[in-house]
Motif scaffolding. Structure first.
Motif, PDB file in Angstrom:
ATOM      1  N   ASP A  40      50.125   8.631   5.778  1.00  0.00           N
ATOM      2  CA  ASP A  40      51.542   8.891   6.074  1.00  0.00           C
ATOM      3  C   ASP A  40      51.697  10.226   6.787  1.00  0.00           C
ATOM      4  O   ASP A  40      52.404  11.126   6.319  1.00  0.00           O
ATOM      5  N   ASN A  70      50.986   3.677   4.975  1.00  0.00           N
ATOM      6  CA  ASN A  70      51.869   2.601   5.438  1.00  0.00           C
ATOM      7  C   ASN A  70      52.831   3.047   6.538  1.00  0.00           C
ATOM      8  O   ASN A  70      53.343   2.218   7.278  1.00  0.00           O
ATOM      9  N   HIS A  71      53.088   4.357   6.660  1.00  0.00           N
ATOM     10  CA  HIS A  71      53.960   4.826   7.741  1.00  0.00           C
ATOM     11  C   HIS A  71      53.184   5.120   9.026  1.00  0.00           C
ATOM     12  O   HIS A  71      53.779   5.472  10.047  1.00  0.00           O
ATOM     13  N   HIS A 139      44.843   5.613   0.783  1.00  0.00           N
ATOM     14  CA  HIS A 139      46.262   5.961   0.688  1.00  0.00           C
ATOM     15  C   HIS A 139      46.926   5.446  -0.585  1.00  0.00           C
ATOM     16  O   HIS A 139      47.646   6.175  -1.268  1.00  0.00           O
ATOM     17  N   HIS A 178      50.455   8.626  -1.076  1.00  0.00           N
ATOM     18  CA  HIS A 178      51.485   7.591  -1.203  1.00  0.00           C
ATOM     19  C   HIS A 178      52.556   7.820  -2.270  1.00  0.00           C
ATOM     20  O   HIS A 178      53.710   7.486  -2.056  1.00  0.00           O
TER      21      HIS A 178
END
Ligand SMILES: [Fe+2]
Length: 239
Positions: A40, A70-71, A139, A178
């Motif tokens: 992220d 995830n980003h 992550h 995360h």
């Protein structure tokens, strides 16, 4: 990071917040040999944000291992984080330790999973390494955080991953990002550690999404040749 240096996330300037963490490190006496960046990195899907991240961290002047969150956008992150001194989902032997970065992301989803292909890649790396001890970096948390909303976006196959890591007999430590809060517990004989964000934190134990008022943080980890580690969570500028 954002392409824009003034970019804010939930009212916090993310670049200024990361810079506070870096300033804290540079001003102190404790010196690291490696940095682990657990995903992220950016918020706005821009290549410029990755370049901004890179420029900000280069003064650390050390090898920096990055894994996607995830980003992140792999196709934008990989070329920037594959240029030394950065590396992307890489492997490195340091003394008696093997460091392995894993990709736990699923396109378009906040939660993650370690795919069978990624697990096979890990097993091949481990089989080829004589290292006595292994540290894994990814992550998503492989364990429940006790926070209802957060546990819907964790690692789908965390239990399977931990069992595979345990089977090697050499994985001592797993670090993840995360969750924007501290975590440190043993599972399947492996020490599992989560570290808060360099930006805003999440409320621990909350059933619904909630932002905490704790400051940015980082963690200092010292790996010993007997497989143990010392680690210290540093909250930056906490009054
Ligand atoms: Fe994340």
């Amino acid at each position: 990071m954002f392409a824009d240096a003034d970019g804010e996330l939930r009212g916090t300037n993310t670049q200024a917040s990361l810079q506070q963490v870096l300033d804290h490190y540079h001003a102190g006496d404790w010196r690291a040999q490696r940095a682990l960046i657990t995903g992220d990195l950016i918020q706005d899907n821009s290549a410029e944000a990755y370049e901004r991240f890179r420029e900000l961290l280069l003064p650390l002047n050390m090898r920096m291992h990055c894994v996607p969150g995830n980003h992140d956008v792999r196709d934008l992150m990989r070329p920037v984080c594959n240029r030394p001194p950065f590396s992307y989902c890489a492997t490195e032997e340091v003394g008696d330790w093997l460091l392995v970065g894993l990709d736990s992301c699923i396109n378009g989803e906040a939660g993650g999973a370690v795919t069978p292909q990624e697990l096979q890649r890990f097993e091949a790396i481990v089989a080829a390494s004589p290292a006595k001890h292994i540290m894994v970096c990814l992550h998503h948390p492989p364990v429940a955080m006790g926070s209802k909303w957060l546990d819907t976006v964790g690692l789908k196959n965390g239990e399977e991953l931990l069992r595979s890591l345990q089977q090697t007999g050499r994985v001592r430590l797993l670090v993840f990002g995360h969750v924007h809060q501290p975590y440190d517990a043993e599972h399947h004989g492996i020490q599992v550690i989560g570290t808060p964000s360099t930006c805003r934190q999440f409320k621990p134990g909350s059933d619904d999404f909630g932002v905490d008022d704790r400051p940015p943080a980082y963690r200092r980890i010292t790996l010993h040749s007997n497989g143990n580690n010392d680690n210290e969570l540093i909250w930056v500028n906490e009054s």
